[in-house]
Design an enzyme around this catalytic site. Structure first.
Site, PDB file in Angstrom:
ATOM      1  N   GLU A 151       0.798  -1.234   0.000  1.00 36.76           N
ATOM      2  CA  GLU A 151       0.000   0.000   0.000  1.00 36.76           C
ATOM      3  C   GLU A 151       0.833   1.288   0.000  1.00 36.76           C
ATOM      4  O   GLU A 151       0.549   2.206   0.766  1.00 36.76           O
ATOM      5  CB  GLU A 151      -0.975  -0.001   1.182  1.00 36.76           C
ATOM      6  CG  GLU A 151      -1.914  -1.193   1.163  1.00 36.76           C
ATOM      7  CD  GLU A 151      -2.886  -1.221   2.333  1.00 36.76           C
ATOM      8  OE1 GLU A 151      -2.776  -0.392   3.241  1.00 36.76           O
ATOM      9  OE2 GLU A 151      -3.778  -2.101   2.325  1.00 36.76           O
ATOM     10  N   GLU A 193      -6.107 -10.575  -1.640  1.00 36.13           N
ATOM     11  CA  GLU A 193      -6.964 -10.400  -0.448  1.00 36.13           C
ATOM     12  C   GLU A 193      -8.433 -10.324  -0.844  1.00 36.13           C
ATOM     13  O   GLU A 193      -9.201  -9.527  -0.285  1.00 36.13           O
ATOM     14  CB  GLU A 193      -6.559  -9.131   0.320  1.00 36.13           C
ATOM     15  CG  GLU A 193      -5.086  -9.085   0.681  1.00 36.13           C
ATOM     16  CD  GLU A 193      -4.684  -7.879   1.529  1.00 36.13           C
ATOM     17  OE1 GLU A 193      -5.558  -7.140   2.021  1.00 36.13           O
ATOM     18  OE2 GLU A 193      -3.467  -7.678   1.697  1.00 36.13           O
TER      19      GLU A 193
HETATM   20  C1  XIL Z   1      -6.503  -6.291   8.061  1.00 45.36           C
HETATM   21  C2  XIL Z   1      -6.841  -7.485   8.948  1.00 45.36           C
HETATM   22  O1  XIL Z   1      -7.762  -8.287   8.249  1.00 45.36           O
HETATM   23  C3  XIL Z   1      -7.421  -7.021  10.253  1.00 45.36           C
HETATM   24  O2  XIL Z   1      -7.571  -8.109  11.139  1.00 45.36           O
HETATM   25  C4  XIL Z   1      -6.490  -5.961  10.886  1.00 45.36           C
HETATM   26  O3  XIL Z   1      -7.087  -5.440  12.044  1.00 45.36           O
HETATM   27  C5  XIL Z   1      -6.224  -4.838   9.934  1.00 45.36           C
HETATM   28  O4  XIL Z   1      -5.683  -5.372   8.743  1.00 45.36           O
HETATM   29  N1  XIL Z   1      -5.026  -4.588   3.481  1.00 45.36           N
HETATM   30  C6  XIL Z   1      -4.054  -5.421   3.970  1.00 45.36           C
HETATM   31  C7  XIL Z   1      -4.351  -6.303   5.118  1.00 45.36           C
HETATM   32  O5  XIL Z   1      -2.970  -5.506   3.376  1.00 45.36           O
HETATM   33  O6  XIL Z   1      -3.232  -6.526   5.931  1.00 45.36           O
HETATM   34  C8  XIL Z   1      -5.493  -5.780   5.943  1.00 45.36           C
HETATM   35  O7  XIL Z   1      -5.807  -6.756   6.937  1.00 45.36           O
HETATM   36  C9  XIL Z   1      -6.672  -5.461   5.073  1.00 45.36           C
HETATM   37  C10 XIL Z   1      -6.332  -4.399   4.057  1.00 45.36           C
END
Ligand code: XIL
Length: 408
Positions: free
Chosen positions: A198, A305
């Site tokens: 990100e 994701e």
């Molecule tokens: C999220 C997790 O799912 C949560 O449990 C945590 O509190 C915050 O992070 N992008 C990403 C992930 O790269 O690491 C994130 O995961 C969601 C968005």
């Protein structure tokens, strides 16, 4: 589908599994939480339900990634060589080895879920160093029922670190130490790393990179440095740049600019990670266009994701800034949510299959709705009791071109 007889016949009652259906296309992965790897009860999850999550995981998925446990905040909470907590990540790689699953490592360098000490030093912060605006803090809780770790800010707090800062060299040394230690430990076990997560800016501005403590203290070359350190730490690992919102043309333009720049500098970036935290308005055409353009970079594309939000609050765009997560799950579900979710998943997977020469991995962000970070948006293929949803059927039908027949 023909109900084949003879040596290739599937037992009529053999369950259809995601990993089997896609075995000629790409591994099918999921994010896993700590209790799934270490056993016992989970966060708002009984030991029985946790065991059922693990059973679903083993049945349907052949690739895993830690939802949180390899993030800096969890794996390296304190400074120094004894400041690492490896037990949960070790459990994950052992679980993967015992169950013949591939592992992705998530994530080495990110602006979120990174402890304050990483950025701390003796240089006074610039006058511009303030916390994000109040809206950030006010709305800054993740979906209830899902998130124990972090709230999208630094060190699990409500805003980013604003104290005296490390120098560029100090921060680069910390980054190098962290990457060498973590990627080095899991050499040969973690097949692919999200090296930088990100880093791209959102919105319509002209900046390619977002402003973060990484970019402010080190400068824009923090991205290249991270990839170089990761390549030195594990020369065999596939090194991925991972981001969200790449379905959005403006964000995708930034991705293409960043990756081209890294390629021009011969930086070892080996794959594009597209998070794909999308919503039920997502169509085949959106995904097709997105994948077509990303594929021009000539790198494998990993969907890292995937989830499809069906909450009203999540229908405005493809953002996935952790700080805004709660808002994206508010307002109840859209009307006819099950069907809209199924239709969206069908189109999305149709696009993945069409682009299978580029799409080399598809990872969902969680096993089921109950453990999802967007639980209220019911974004996954299994419900909270691990029953396959209409979206599961749609994914499988879309893929095998089986329009009407029930598949389970
Ligand atoms: C999220 C997790 O799912 C949560 O449990 C945590 O509190 C915050 O992070 N992008 C990403 C992930 O790269 O690491 C994130 O995961 C969601 C968005």
């Amino acid at each position: 589908m023909l109900l084949a007889v003879g040596p290739n016949a599937q037992a009529a009652d053999a369950p259809v599994t995601l990993k089997d259906v896609f075995k000629d296309h790409f591994p099918i992965g999921t994010a896993v939480n700590r209790s799934m790897m270490m056993g016992g009860a989970g966060f708002r999850r009984s030991a029985e339900l946790n065991a059922s999550d693990v059973a679903t995981l083993k049945q349907h998925f052949n690739q895993i990634v830690a939802e949180n446990d390899m993030k800096w905040q969890l794996i390296h909470p304190r400074e120094g060589q004894d400041g690492y907590d490896f037990a949960p990540a070790d459990a994950l790689v052992n679980f993967a080895a015992s169950n013949r699953m591939e592992v992705a490592g998530h994530t080495l360098v990110w602006h979120s879920q990174t402890p304050n000490w990483v950025f701390a030093g003796t240089n006074p912060p610039p006058p511009s160093a303030t916390n994000p605006p109040p809206a950030f803090a006010a709305g800054n809780t993740n979906a209830p029922g899902t998130n124990r770790f972090g709230r999208g800010g630094f060190g699990g707090g409500f805003g980013r670190y604003t104290g005296p800062r490390a120098s560029r060299d100090e921060l680069l040394a910390r980054m190098s130490n962290h990457i060498h230690t973590v990627a080095g430990r899991y050499k040969g076990k973690v097949k692919v790393w999200d090296v930088v997560n990100e880093a791209l800016a959102d919105g319509q501005g002209t900046n390619v990179l977002r402003t973060s403590l990484w970019s402010e203290i080190i400068g824009p070359d923090f991205v290249a440095k991270a990839f170089q350190y990761a390549h030195a730490a594990d020369p065999q690992a596939i090194l991925r740049y991972n981001d969200y919102g790449l379905e959005n043309p403006a964000k995708r333009k930034r991705l293409i600019a960043l990756i081209k720049e890294l390629q021009a500098q011969k930086i070892p970036v080996h794959a594009i990670g597209s998070q794909a935290h999308v919503n039920v308005a997502t169509t085949f055409e959106t995904m097709d266009q997105s994948l077509t353009e990303m594929a021009t970079l000539g790198l494998p594309i990993h969907i890292t994701e995937l989830d499809v939000n069906s909450a009203q609050g999540g229908q405005r765009g493809f953002g996935a800034n952790v700080a805004d997560n709660a808002a994206t799950t508010q307002g109840g579900l859209v009307s006819d949510a099950d069907k809209k979710l199924a239709d969206a998943y069908a189109g999305i997977f149709r696009a993945f299959v069409k682009h299978r020469d580029s799409v080399k991995l598809v990872t969902l962000w969680g096993v089921n709705d109950a453990v999802s970070w967007r639980a209220q948006g019911k974004p996954l293929l299994f419900d909270g009791e691990n029953r396959p949803k209409a979206a599961f059927d749609a994914v499988i039908r879309a893929t095998v071109g089986e329009p009407s027949k029930s598949i389970r």
